[in-house]
Design a protein around this motif. Structure first.
Motif, PDB file in Angstrom:
ATOM      1  N   UNK A  85       0.832  -1.208   0.000  1.00 43.32           N
ATOM      2  CA  UNK A  85       0.000   0.000   0.000  1.00 43.32           C
ATOM      3  C   UNK A  85       0.861   1.250   0.000  1.00 43.32           C
ATOM      4  N   UNK A  86       2.073   1.157   0.504  1.00 40.88           N
ATOM      5  CA  UNK A  86       3.044   2.255   0.353  1.00 40.88           C
ATOM      6  C   UNK A  86       4.443   1.712   0.095  1.00 40.88           C
ATOM      7  N   UNK A  87       5.062   1.042   1.079  1.00 44.02           N
ATOM      8  CA  UNK A  87       6.398   0.476   0.907  1.00 44.02           C
ATOM      9  C   UNK A  87       6.398  -0.969   1.410  1.00 44.02           C
ATOM     10  N   UNK A  88       7.020  -1.850   0.673  1.00 39.31           N
ATOM     11  CA  UNK A  88       7.063  -3.263   1.066  1.00 39.31           C
ATOM     12  C   UNK A  88       8.241  -3.496   2.012  1.00 39.31           C
ATOM     13  N   UNK A  89       8.103  -3.017   3.241  1.00 43.15           N
ATOM     14  CA  UNK A  89       9.157  -3.152   4.242  1.00 43.15           C
ATOM     15  C   UNK A  89       9.171  -4.549   4.844  1.00 43.15           C
ATOM     16  N   UNK A  90      10.372  -4.984   5.258  1.00 47.28           N
ATOM     17  CA  UNK A  90      10.437  -6.083   6.210  1.00 47.28           C
ATOM     18  C   UNK A  90      10.509  -5.445   7.600  1.00 47.28           C
ATOM     19  N   UNK A  91      10.583  -6.257   8.652  1.00 48.37           N
ATOM     20  CA  UNK A  91      10.507  -5.704  10.005  1.00 48.37           C
ATOM     21  C   UNK A  91      11.678  -4.780  10.320  1.00 48.37           C
ATOM     22  N   UNK A  92      12.885  -5.141   9.846  1.00 44.78           N
ATOM     23  CA  UNK A  92      14.065  -4.306  10.107  1.00 44.78           C
ATOM     24  C   UNK A  92      13.940  -2.965   9.419  1.00 44.78           C
ATOM     25  N   UNK A  93      13.549  -2.961   8.158  1.00 45.88           N
ATOM     26  CA  UNK A  93      13.398  -1.714   7.411  1.00 45.88           C
ATOM     27  C   UNK A  93      12.312  -0.833   8.026  1.00 45.88           C
ATOM     28  N   UNK A  94      11.223  -1.460   8.420  1.00 41.80           N
ATOM     29  CA  UNK A  94      10.123  -0.725   9.033  1.00 41.80           C
ATOM     30  C   UNK A  94      10.593  -0.008  10.309  1.00 41.80           C
ATOM     31  N   UNK A  95      11.328  -0.716  11.123  1.00 35.77           N
ATOM     32  CA  UNK A  95      11.814  -0.141  12.379  1.00 35.77           C
ATOM     33  C   UNK A  95      12.812   0.983  12.118  1.00 35.77           C
ATOM     34  N   UNK A  96      13.694   0.799  11.130  1.00 35.51           N
ATOM     35  CA  UNK A  96      14.674   1.828  10.803  1.00 35.51           C
ATOM     36  C   UNK A  96      13.994   3.126  10.369  1.00 35.51           C
ATOM     37  N   UNK A  97      13.018   3.009   9.500  1.00 33.68           N
ATOM     38  CA  UNK A  97      12.318   4.200   9.003  1.00 33.68           C
ATOM     39  C   UNK A  97      11.510   4.849  10.118  1.00 33.68           C
ATOM     40  N   UNK A  98      10.861   4.041  10.956  1.00 31.29           N
ATOM     41  CA  UNK A  98      10.086   4.597  12.055  1.00 31.29           C
ATOM     42  C   UNK A  98      10.987   5.344  13.040  1.00 31.29           C
ATOM     43  N   UNK A  99      12.195   4.846  13.273  1.00 28.31           N
ATOM     44  CA  UNK A  99      13.137   5.532  14.156  1.00 28.31           C
ATOM     45  C   UNK A  99      13.560   6.878  13.573  1.00 28.31           C
ATOM     46  N   UNK A 100      13.735   6.927  12.247  1.00 31.06           N
ATOM     47  CA  UNK A 100      14.097   8.201  11.615  1.00 31.06           C
ATOM     48  C   UNK A 100      12.963   9.223  11.747  1.00 31.06           C
ATOM     49  N   UNK A 101      11.740   8.725  11.703  1.00 28.01           N
ATOM     50  CA  UNK A 101      10.592   9.630  11.808  1.00 28.01           C
ATOM     51  C   UNK A 101      10.539  10.344  13.150  1.00 28.01           C
ATOM     52  N   UNK A 102      11.046   9.692  14.174  1.00 26.41           N
ATOM     53  CA  UNK A 102      10.994  10.283  15.509  1.00 26.41           C
ATOM     54  C   UNK A 102      11.777  11.592  15.594  1.00 26.41           C
ATOM     55  N   UNK A 103      12.809  11.732  14.747  1.00 22.17           N
ATOM     56  CA  UNK A 103      13.621  12.952  14.761  1.00 22.17           C
ATOM     57  C   UNK A 103      13.311  13.888  13.600  1.00 22.17           C
ATOM     58  N   UNK A 104      12.292  13.567  12.796  1.00 24.20           N
ATOM     59  CA  UNK A 104      11.938  14.391  11.645  1.00 24.20           C
ATOM     60  C   UNK A 104      11.216  15.657  12.103  1.00 24.20           C
ATOM     61  N   UNK A 105      11.689  16.800  11.608  1.00 20.82           N
ATOM     62  CA  UNK A 105      11.058  18.074  11.929  1.00 20.82           C
ATOM     63  C   UNK A 105       9.860  18.281  11.010  1.00 20.82           C
ATOM     64  N   UNK A 106       8.664  18.298  11.588  1.00 18.36           N
ATOM     65  CA  UNK A 106       7.452  18.422  10.785  1.00 18.36           C
ATOM     66  C   UNK A 106       6.321  19.011  11.617  1.00 18.36           C
ATOM     67  N   UNK A 107       5.354  19.624  10.917  1.00 11.03           N
ATOM     68  CA  UNK A 107       4.167  20.159  11.589  1.00 11.03           C
ATOM     69  C   UNK A 107       3.014  19.168  11.576  1.00 11.03           C
TER      70      UNK A 107
END
Length: 404
Positions: A190-212
């Motif tokens: 539906x968006x990205x075909x992540x495996x569990x490791x990739x999903x966790x890596x991207x989610x961790x990056x989101x925590x520090x993303x500057x956004x409104x």
């Protein structure tokens, strides 16, 4: 525009991984039709004009179209294929080939339900009670409803224990299944075909993303945190610039100063010297004037030909094709009787949360006037989502799926 692309393709100069870059959707349509006339399978990307760190849920239909097109491209084994894209869609890194995957569910397959739930979660499907939109999935006892973004209708999978007993399309409006059964269904991300490791890596990056953005999850902001899983398409494909985009690029860059100038990576297609674009008003007079040329008249079917008022004597030049192409040279004339079919987009109700405060009055399409109380989180089948809370008369609370 079409004459330029026609002459370029006729020259035989096209590379093996072509990417045609255009100004907008209008030019995409023109280029796509020229390529299809030459027998290419064309994967057209939508015009996505988004700013960095912007919530992508506001562009869901466009992003669904992008994922579906690129998935089709990457799984197409033929050599004769072309990507056509507005330049605005290519300004930021996009998911690499490894994030496009698919799997099939066939009649009589034995399914691991927990594995499927986890896979759908990693692949960006939203867990709901009733499936109504692309990218949603529902598990209800021995029924799995899913709306893959590569289908026009959702799919209902009926189980007997853990075995696939039937696969059918169904209607979102009535929730009624079609009578015809399918042998199999092919499901893509539906968006990205992540495996569990990739999903966790991207989610961790989101925590520090500057956004409104109100929500920091992969479905909303994952594109901006792909890291090594994101690539500039104009660098991995052989890009051809079909028109002058300088003015439009500078306008977009004024709001997005971080973007790179993509024209440095693209080969410019030169103006045609033999062919030119044509526009016909009185078709019979036009054909008579060019009668000594090699003529091709493109038409989907006989009904369109008859309704065009063309003289019967010109039917000998008819070629049945849905392509819309109108070009001419001193020796050749290609004329299309087909017209562009406008896409009908499903209207989706949206609400702008930035403009609402708790206590404001809102109007719901079905329930009428209510009082906006804010956002509340709820867990549906293991997936945590945000919902809008609206207070209605008689103290009935109605929770509405969040649409931004």
């Amino acid at each position: 525009m079409q004459a330029k692309i026609y002459e370029f393709l006729k020259s035989g100069s096209l590379s093996k991984k072509p990417l045609f870059v255009v100004k907008d959707d209008k030019e995409s349509f023109e280029v796509q039709n020229v390529c299809e006339y030459f027998g290419y399978k064309v994967y057209t990307l939508p015009d996505i004009r988004v700013k960095f760190a912007e919530d992508l849920r506001a562009y869901k239909s466009e992003f669904d179209e992008f994922i579906s097109s690129m998935s089709g491209y990457f799984f197409d084994k033929s050599d004769k294929k072309i990507i056509v894209s507005p330049f605005s869609t290519l300004l930021y890194p996009l998911p690499s080939k490894e994030l496009f995957k698919k799997f099939e569910i066939s009649f009589a397959d034995t399914l691991d339900i927990e594995h499927l739930k986890n896979l759908f979660l990693l692949w960006g499907y939203i867990f709901v009670d009733i499936v109504q939109e692309k990218g949603e999935v529902s598990f209800r006892g021995d029924i799995i409803d899913i709306f893959p973004i590569n289908y026009d209708n959702p799919i209902r999978i009926s189980l007997f224990d853990d075995e696939c007993e039937s696969i059918r399309h169904f209607e979102c409006e009535t929730q009624k299944s079609h009578k015809e059964e399918l042998e199999k269904v092919e499901i893509i991300e539906a968006n990205f075909a992540f495996d569990e490791t990739q999903y966790e890596q991207v989610q961790n990056r989101l925590d520090s993303l500057q956004t409104d953005s109100f929500v920091k999850d992969i479905n909303s902001l994952g594109l901006w945190a792909l890291g090594e899983y994101g690539v500039h398409y104009y660098e991995i494909f052989d890009g051809y610039l079909c028109s002058d985009i300088d003015r439009e690029f500078e306008e977009i860059k004024s709001f997005n100063p971080e973007i790179k100038d993509i024209t440095d990576h693209l080969k410019k297609i030169e103006q045609p010297t033999k062919y030119k674009d044509i526009e016909v008003i009185e078709i019979n007079s036009f054909l008579e004037f060019h009668s000594k040329k090699r003529i091709t008249i493109l038409c989907k079917n006989d009904a369109i030909f008859k309704s065009s008022s063309i003289k019967e004597e010109y039917k000998k030049f008819l070629k049945y094709s849905p392509v819309v192409l109108n070009v001419a040279s001193s020796e050749e004339l290609i004329l299309s009787l087909n017209k562009k079919v406008q896409k009908r987009r499903k209207k989706v109700a949206k609400i702008v949360l930035d403009e609402l405060n708790a206590g404001d009055y809102v109007v719901h399409e079905d329930y009428g006037i209510g009082i906006f109380k804010g956002l509340e989180s709820a867990t549906v089948l293991g997936a945590k989502r945000d919902f809008i809370k609206i207070l209605y008369q008689m103290m009935i609370n109605c929770f509405c799926r969040l649409k931004i």
